[in-house]
Design a protein around this motif. Sequence first.
Motif, PDB file in Angstrom:
ATOM      1  N   ALA A  44       1.150  -1.292   0.132  1.00  0.00           N
ATOM      2  CA  ALA A  44      -0.147  -0.366   0.339  1.00  0.00           C
ATOM      3  C   ALA A  44       0.821   1.105  -0.553  1.00  0.00           C
ATOM      4  O   ALA A  44       0.536   1.922  -0.459  1.00  0.00           O
ATOM      5  N   THR A  49      -1.109  -2.865  -5.676  1.00  0.00           N
ATOM      6  CA  THR A  49      -2.418  -3.596  -5.253  1.00  0.00           C
ATOM      7  C   THR A  49      -1.472  -5.079  -4.594  1.00  0.00           C
ATOM      8  O   THR A  49      -0.068  -5.549  -4.841  1.00  0.00           O
ATOM      9  N   GLU A  51      -2.447  -9.330  -2.918  1.00  0.00           N
ATOM     10  CA  GLU A  51      -3.581 -11.060  -3.018  1.00  0.00           C
ATOM     11  C   GLU A  51      -2.474 -11.535  -2.092  1.00  0.00           C
ATOM     12  O   GLU A  51      -1.132 -11.665  -2.431  1.00  0.00           O
ATOM     13  N   THR A  74      -3.137  -8.510 -15.372  1.00  0.00           N
ATOM     14  CA  THR A  74      -1.835  -6.459 -15.468  1.00  0.00           C
ATOM     15  C   THR A  74      -1.890  -6.802 -17.073  1.00  0.00           C
ATOM     16  O   THR A  74      -2.018  -5.011 -17.554  1.00  0.00           O
ATOM     17  N   GLY A 118       1.937  -3.988  -9.685  1.00  0.00           N
ATOM     18  CA  GLY A 118       1.773  -2.222  -9.897  1.00  0.00           C
ATOM     19  C   GLY A 118       3.722  -1.816 -10.210  1.00  0.00           C
ATOM     20  O   GLY A 118       3.920  -3.153 -11.973  1.00  0.00           O
TER      21      GLY A 118
END
Length: 261
Positions: A44, A49, A51, A74, A118
Amino acid sequence: MADLNFYTLAAVMVVLSVGFMGTMVRRGFYRAKKHQDEMAGEAARIGFTFESRSPMLRHASPFSRECIASLAQTLKDTAGRAGSSAPDRYTDLVAESRDYLDFEIFKKSGRIGYVMKGRAAGTLTTTLADYTYVEGSGKHRTTYQQTLAFFYLQGKVLPAFLVKPETILHKIGAIFGYQDIDFALNPEFSKHYLLRGAHEPSIRALFNPSILNFFSKNPGWCVEGRGECLLVYTHGVLVQPDRIKDHLDACAAVVRNFYKV
């Protein structure tokens, strides 16, 4: 009476052993949970992201297919934002995964604990995950953990290759015909790294003097390339949460060398 004492002692030993094993399992569970929570917080912080998977389900499925599903999503999202028809290429995740499953690291039977997605260094589409696999059995059983970083290089077509630190076993194997692509103009690279791949001319063309010099000065990296994907990691190194950002920057520095090709 002696038999009774023996069975009583045996029962006590069994209870103590089960209790000890239960304690170790609980400690392992909480360590894994703590690690995942810290990774989620770091994800964060850097805009990725996250998972997670329950530590109790870490053996539920191989790493490769789950990571490839994340990677494919992605790629699909990236292509969609670019207004390309490319998303159609990623609708069949099983078919799309075949090439990636050819990476040497996925020939190990492994598992994951998390997936982060990301952009590294601001521009590189990245999927990050930890990966654990076991080799050997019994007294010779060894567990390896490492942090893997996938980079999607849109528009690139890399030949399939693997470069990793060379060991004495590789050097001995080369004597008996084990492939190792060496470069006479850069003996330092050939001294420290093993380079392999099916299409040697393409690989030699890819590994220009700039890339060879980078690896010569930066030992220890493992890099696998195939198509538009580059996989970067350090064997046996699981990156801790407070080092993720630095690790991503270091991996991005590796990848940037291939953008110069």
